[in-house]
Every structure is written in C-alpha cells, then in structure tokens.
Motif scaffolding. Structure first.
Motif, PDB file in Angstrom:
ATOM      1  N   GLU A  21       8.625  -4.071  50.847  1.00  0.00           N
ATOM      2  CA  GLU A  21       8.219  -2.908  51.633  1.00  0.00           C
ATOM      3  C   GLU A  21       7.094  -2.119  50.970  1.00  0.00           C
ATOM      4  O   GLU A  21       6.293  -1.480  51.654  1.00  0.00           O
ATOM      5  CB  GLU A  21       9.437  -1.999  51.876  1.00  0.00           C
ATOM      6  N   LEU A  22       6.982  -2.185  49.653  1.00  0.00           N
ATOM      7  CA  LEU A  22       5.847  -1.549  48.972  1.00  0.00           C
ATOM      8  C   LEU A  22       4.526  -2.163  49.446  1.00  0.00           C
ATOM      9  O   LEU A  22       3.558  -1.468  49.708  1.00  0.00           O
ATOM     10  CB  LEU A  22       5.954  -1.697  47.455  1.00  0.00           C
ATOM     11  N   LEU A  23       4.523  -3.487  49.563  1.00  0.00           N
ATOM     12  CA  LEU A  23       3.313  -4.186  50.004  1.00  0.00           C
ATOM     13  C   LEU A  23       2.998  -3.911  51.474  1.00  0.00           C
ATOM     14  O   LEU A  23       1.864  -4.048  51.905  1.00  0.00           O
ATOM     15  CB  LEU A  23       3.463  -5.689  49.771  1.00  0.00           C
ATOM     16  N   GLU A  24       4.015  -3.514  52.230  1.00  0.00           N
ATOM     17  CA  GLU A  24       3.835  -3.207  53.648  1.00  0.00           C
ATOM     18  C   GLU A  24       3.534  -1.733  53.905  1.00  0.00           C
ATOM     19  O   GLU A  24       3.336  -1.329  55.052  1.00  0.00           O
ATOM     20  CB  GLU A  24       5.108  -3.617  54.412  1.00  0.00           C
ATOM     21  N   GLY A  25       3.533  -0.927  52.848  1.00  0.00           N
ATOM     22  CA  GLY A  25       3.219   0.495  52.984  1.00  0.00           C
ATOM     23  C   GLY A  25       4.361   1.337  53.531  1.00  0.00           C
ATOM     24  O   GLY A  25       4.137   2.413  54.087  1.00  0.00           O
ATOM     25  N   THR A  26       5.599   0.880  53.352  1.00  0.00           N
ATOM     26  CA  THR A  26       6.756   1.589  53.897  1.00  0.00           C
ATOM     27  C   THR A  26       7.103   2.849  53.109  1.00  0.00           C
ATOM     28  O   THR A  26       7.563   3.828  53.679  1.00  0.00           O
ATOM     29  CB  THR A  26       7.984   0.647  53.924  1.00  0.00           C
ATOM     30  N   THR A  72       3.117  10.554  41.537  1.00  0.00           N
ATOM     31  CA  THR A  72       2.755   9.266  40.945  1.00  0.00           C
ATOM     32  C   THR A  72       1.732   9.470  39.847  1.00  0.00           C
ATOM     33  O   THR A  72       1.045  10.490  39.796  1.00  0.00           O
ATOM     34  CB  THR A  72       2.159   8.313  42.002  1.00  0.00           C
ATOM     35  N   SER A  73       1.621   8.481  38.983  1.00  0.00           N
ATOM     36  CA  SER A  73       0.636   8.516  37.918  1.00  0.00           C
ATOM     37  C   SER A  73       0.287   7.081  37.535  1.00  0.00           C
ATOM     38  O   SER A  73       1.065   6.156  37.788  1.00  0.00           O
ATOM     39  CB  SER A  73       1.189   9.268  36.705  1.00  0.00           C
ATOM     40  N   LEU A  74      -0.874   6.922  36.933  1.00  0.00           N
ATOM     41  CA  LEU A  74      -1.302   5.618  36.434  1.00  0.00           C
ATOM     42  C   LEU A  74      -1.868   5.813  35.042  1.00  0.00           C
ATOM     43  O   LEU A  74      -2.769   6.630  34.825  1.00  0.00           O
ATOM     44  CB  LEU A  74      -2.366   4.996  37.343  1.00  0.00           C
ATOM     45  N   ALA A  80       9.056   4.972  30.340  1.00  0.00           N
ATOM     46  CA  ALA A  80      10.419   5.428  30.630  1.00  0.00           C
ATOM     47  C   ALA A  80      10.701   5.752  32.090  1.00  0.00           C
ATOM     48  O   ALA A  80      11.852   5.736  32.505  1.00  0.00           O
ATOM     49  CB  ALA A  80      10.724   6.677  29.787  1.00  0.00           C
ATOM     50  N   ALA A  81       9.715   6.064  32.906  1.00  0.00           N
ATOM     51  CA  ALA A  81       9.939   6.521  34.294  1.00  0.00           C
ATOM     52  C   ALA A  81      10.874   5.584  35.044  1.00  0.00           C
ATOM     53  O   ALA A  81      10.901   4.376  34.785  1.00  0.00           O
ATOM     54  CB  ALA A  81       8.613   6.650  35.034  1.00  0.00           C
ATOM     55  N   ILE A  82      11.621   6.121  35.966  1.00  0.00           N
ATOM     56  CA  ILE A  82      12.635   5.350  36.688  1.00  0.00           C
ATOM     57  C   ILE A  82      12.029   4.187  37.480  1.00  0.00           C
ATOM     58  O   ILE A  82      12.622   3.135  37.592  1.00  0.00           O
ATOM     59  CB  ILE A  82      13.514   6.254  37.584  1.00  0.00           C
ATOM     60  N   LEU A  83      10.822   4.359  38.032  1.00  0.00           N
ATOM     61  CA  LEU A  83      10.135   3.278  38.733  1.00  0.00           C
ATOM     62  C   LEU A  83       8.771   3.058  38.091  1.00  0.00           C
ATOM     63  O   LEU A  83       7.935   3.963  38.033  1.00  0.00           O
ATOM     64  CB  LEU A  83       9.948   3.612  40.215  1.00  0.00           C
ATOM     65  N   ARG A  84       8.576   1.813  37.593  1.00  0.00           N
ATOM     66  CA  ARG A  84       7.325   1.462  36.897  1.00  0.00           C
ATOM     67  C   ARG A  84       6.823   0.124  37.422  1.00  0.00           C
ATOM     68  O   ARG A  84       7.588  -0.812  37.579  1.00  0.00           O
ATOM     69  CB  ARG A  84       7.553   1.349  35.404  1.00  0.00           C
ATOM     70  N   ILE A  85       5.518   0.055  37.656  1.00  0.00           N
ATOM     71  CA  ILE A  85       4.881  -1.205  38.051  1.00  0.00           C
ATOM     72  C   ILE A  85       3.785  -1.468  37.040  1.00  0.00           C
ATOM     73  O   ILE A  85       2.806  -0.708  36.949  1.00  0.00           O
ATOM     74  CB  ILE A  85       4.304  -1.141  39.469  1.00  0.00           C
TER      75      ILE A  85
END
Length: 145
Positions: free
Chosen positions: A15-20, A74-76, A139-144
């Motif tokens: 769903e990330l790739l689909e923009g959900t 969000t951050s990068l 450490a963030a809960i969601l990391r890519i």
C-alpha cells in the motif's frame, strides 16, 4: 492464536507503493493504536484493524479501536526515511495487553505494524503508556533504508 512478533504488515508495504498511507504532519492520515491480549492473532499477514482479541478495560479507560496517535511527521537522513509517533497513554485503566496494532484510521483501518510487548503487560487502576522509540534513523518505529 498469538501475536507473532514485531512486524511491518505485508499489506502495508504494498500500500505504500500505491500511495494509500500519508504520514505528513500536518495534513496526513489519522493513525490509531489498538491493544490486544495474548489470544489475538496478529502478525505480518494482518491487513486491517480487528476487534478479535482486543483488550477490554472494565474501568473505562480503554475503548474498542484504541486511541489516535500523534504523528511526528517524516524525515530523511543518511539514506533512511522515518516516521514515528508521540508516546501514547491510556489513563485510569485496568487491563493486560500482549501487543498492539498501529492502523490507518483514515483509509479503511488498514494495518501498518504489529507491536509485540514480549509478554503480558498490566496496569491496575492506573496509566498504561506505549513508549515509542526516538525519532532517529536508527530507532524510529517505521524506517525505510
């Protein structure tokens, strides 16, 4: 039935790739956290919020569906994109929880991540706090990465 470990839900990855899912702050989707007992069947194959195995709080401090999360945005940095949430407290509860589900309340209650507490955690007429890790690339809960 069990919470099988901390996991990013497989459906969420697609769903990330689909923009959900939109984690922008402000203006993004609304995310919630629901808590579950050890009888819940949650894992990487979970696709949406479910009431099955959800905790109950006879003292009234927890209601079905859990509570809204405050998104850190969000951050990068260092080739890693991250998002995280502020700590979340349930006040005046008597409950036992084995884990939790983060889900997208804006878009059909779609599952994001399963959190395994590593064992039953209890609050008795008190405050139950979910403490999220630091908003960092390691450490963030969601990391890519």
């Amino acid at each position: 039935m069990a919470i099988t470990t901390n996991a990013i839900c497989n459906s969420f990855k697609k769903e990330l790739l689909e923009g959900t899912h939109n984690f922008s702050n402000p203006g993004g989707n609304s995310f919630k956290l629901a808590m579950y007992t050890n009888s819940a069947a949650l894992g990487k194959s979970t696709t949406s919020f479910t009431t099955g195995g959800q905790v109950s709080s006879p003292s009234g401090g927890y209601s079905s569906g859990g509570k809204a999360l405050v998104n850190a945005g969000t951050s990068l940095a260092t080739n890693t994109a991250i998002t995280d949430f502020a700590d979340l407290s349930f006040v005046g509860v008597t409950l036992t929880a084995r884990g939790a589900l983060i889900y997208n309340d804006t878009n059909g209650d779609k599952a994001v991540a399963v959190l395994d507490f590593g064992g039953d955690k209890t609050a008795t007429s008190g405050t139950f706090t979910i403490q999220f890790p630091a908003f960092t690339t390691s450490a963030a809960i969601l990391r890519i990465a």
